[in-house]
Design an enzyme around this catalytic site. Structure first.
Site, PDB file in Angstrom:
ATOM      1  N   ASP A  24       0.831  -1.220   0.000  1.00 43.68           N
ATOM      2  CA  ASP A  24       0.000   0.000   0.000  1.00 43.68           C
ATOM      3  C   ASP A  24       0.860   1.263   0.000  1.00 43.68           C
ATOM      4  OD1 ASP A  24      -1.593  -1.742   2.668  1.00 43.68           O
ATOM      5  OD2 ASP A  24      -2.078  -1.898   0.536  1.00 43.68           O
TER       6      ASP A  24
ATOM      7  N   GLU B 181     -11.325  -0.416  -3.019  1.00 41.45           N
ATOM      8  CA  GLU B 181     -10.542   0.252  -1.960  1.00 41.45           C
ATOM      9  C   GLU B 181      -9.323   0.931  -2.590  1.00 41.45           C
ATOM     10  OE1 GLU B 181      -9.444  -3.031   0.567  1.00 41.45           O
ATOM     11  OE2 GLU B 181      -7.814  -3.631  -0.763  1.00 41.45           O
TER      12      GLU B 181
HETATM   13  O1  AHR Z   1      -2.747  -3.847   3.494  1.00 44.57           O
HETATM   14  C1  AHR Z   1      -3.701  -3.504   4.461  1.00 44.57           C
HETATM   15  C2  AHR Z   1      -5.036  -3.277   3.815  1.00 44.57           C
HETATM   16  O2  AHR Z   1      -5.240  -4.318   2.864  1.00 44.57           O
HETATM   17  C3  AHR Z   1      -5.164  -1.975   3.023  1.00 44.57           C
HETATM   18  O3  AHR Z   1      -5.611  -0.883   3.788  1.00 44.57           O
HETATM   19  C4  AHR Z   1      -6.195  -2.338   2.004  1.00 44.57           C
HETATM   20  O4  AHR Z   1      -6.151  -1.508   0.859  1.00 44.57           O
HETATM   21  C5  AHR Z   1      -5.819  -3.789   1.672  1.00 44.57           C
HETATM   22  O5  AHR Z   1      -6.930  -4.523   1.354  1.00 44.57           O
END
Ligand code: AHR
Length: 464
Positions: free
Chosen positions: A29, A195
């Site tokens: 991320d 997301e």
């Molecule tokens: O890596 C942690 C979480 O996993 C992140 O916030 C999200 O984007 C992913 O699914």
């Protein structure tokens, strides 16, 4: 520092590298930002800490030391997003906290150093009933500030993309509204998820790119919404691309590429993507995801072309303008006039005029941006070899802008301040005034002066 020759500098890439640029465990991320001569990198840590790396080159990130910039009160810190808003840095992240759901928090820097120190601005109340919210990523649009993020819909339980108005960088003016749900088949593999949103803006267009499907499998990928006008809080204002824009490349051994950010090369001429991916189809959301970067391009229709994720054996040249490498030229186009900043009449002597002219790609409209310090740049003309200069160290609105022998003085240092939709204002370090299309000219030859920064279209410039 010896100045390049008078002819337009030939762009030179930074030191070459191979992916991953940051290895496990704190490498999922990623957000990567270039500022003041350095890249600043943050990523998920799974601990209570927000840690940051700093390097003058992408190639140097791998061995750059991690520095703890903030110790949160929660656990399993996810997806920190680093962004400058105004003249402060903001870090947005989510953590688990005792007795409640995972929530999004905001930190504000004390000054203009991305390394901090930071003040805790607390939880951003994005969802009703103190609801779960992650992957916060700000968006500047129509002169307003919004927060995009991911949350579970109370209506259908789908983890979707939301947008909320911000009354300041750490306060939601209202709970968010949903603008995308994982409804297409390619968004529902291994689990229906939207997301990791990140805005990409260019030439007045706004693309909201995001991750789709579940990160626990190889089908995690990127999709894209485009803002079509109207109220940004309305679902109808966002059009979803029917196909993904970035996904697994089995032949290259890249699986589940996603949760990305975009950054600009040190000279402003290139756009790059930073993302995480796994090296095996059997890996998922754990600490196997490593950070990779690669350059993107733009399609003829103005949409971004992210290409396909490259293998870890592919040698890539570093971003243009890194660590003293010759910067590539860019055009500076005014949002109101649509004209380009121009070395008027092909002059070459100090004191030469700067005007606006029909964009034509000529050397007189080629400008190179070289970082000086603290987010300021020298802006040098490809024909004259002279620098954009606040004449006579003026400070009054209406002050003249000229070209002068490059000397590194504060009157020749300009800070691009992103104002959304792919535009920036250019603030002079000495006067604090903005580069301005004087009197709202629209005819070739229109004047350029400095004026009190007011963020209107006469002061908005695309750097491409
Ligand atoms: O890596 C942690 C979480 O996993 C992140 O916030 C999200 O984007 C992913 O699914």
């Amino acid at each position: 520092m010896s100045l390049p020759s008078a002819s337009p500098a030939q762009a030179a890439p930074g030191p070459s590298f191979t992916n991953p640029v940051v290895n496990v465990p704190n490498s999922a991320d990623p957000t990567l930002v270039f500022h003041g001569g350095f890249y600043y990198y943050v990523a998920t840590t799974w601990s209570s800490d927000v840690v940051m790396r700093r390097s003058t080159t992408v190639a140097g990130l791998r061995n750059a030391p991690e520095q703890v910039v903030f110790r949160t009160a929660g656990t399993a810190m996810w997806a920190p997003h680093l962004e400058m808003i105004g003249d402060r840095w903001y870090l947005y992240y989510s953590v688990e906290q005792s007795g409640g759901p995972r929530r999004t928090h905001a930190l504000e820097s004390a000054g203009t150093d991305p390394l901090g120190p930071y003040t805790d601005r607390g939880i951003i109340h994005l969802m009703p009933d103190n609801g779960w919210a992650i992957d916060a990523s700000p968006l500047r649009l129509n002169g307003a500030l919004y927060m995009t993020y991911s949350a579970f819909s109370p209506q259908d339980g789908l983890q979707s993309l939301y947008i909320a108005p911000l009354s300041n960088p750490w306060t939601a003016g209202a709970h968010g509204t949903r603008i995308s749900a994982p409804t297409l088949a390619w968004e529902r593999q291994d689990g229906a998820v939207n997301e990791g949103s990140f805005a990409l803006q260019r030439n007045g267009r706004t693309f909201l790119t995001y991750s789709a499907s579940h990160c626990n499998g190889p089908h995690y990928k990127l999709g894209m919404l485009e803002y079509s006008g109207g109220d940004p809080l309305a679902t109808a204002s966002w059009a979803k691309s029917p196909q993904p824009i970035f996904q697994r490349n089995d032949a290259a051994g890249v699986f589940g590429p996603g949760h990305h950010s975009f950054f600009t090369s040190p000279d402003g001429s290139e756009t790059w993507i930073a993302y995480h991916a796994n090296s095996s189809a059997s890996q998922g959301c754990g600490t196997t995801r490593t950070t990779r970067v690669q350059k993107i391009s733009w399609n003829a229709d103005g949409t971004p072309n992210l290409g396909t994720p490259v293998s870890t054996s592919t040698v890539l040249q570093g971003p243009s303008g890194e660590a003293g490498a010759a910067p590539a030229p860019v055009a500076l186009r005014n949002r109101h006039s649509g004209l380009c900043l121009d070395d008027y009449d092909w002059a070459t002597t100090p004191g030469a005029e700067v005007r606006q002219w029909t964009c034509n790609g000529a050397a007189v409209q080629n400008w190179t941006l070289t970082p000086t310090e603290n987010g300021y740049y020298r802006i040098r003309n490809g024909h004259s070899g002279l620098c954009l200069d606040n004449k006579d160290f003026a400070t009054a609105p209406g002050s003249v802008v000229q070209q002068w022998t490059c000397n590194g003085a504060t009157v020749q240092q300009w800070r691009p301040v992103p104002v959304g939709e792919g535009y920036s204002t250019l603030v002079n370090r000495h006067s604090g005034l903005c580069l301005d299309n004087y009197n709202w000219g629209t005819a070739p030859g229109a004047e350029v002066r400095q004026w009190t920064c007011n963020n209107n279209n006469a002061q908005r410039w695309s750097i491409t």
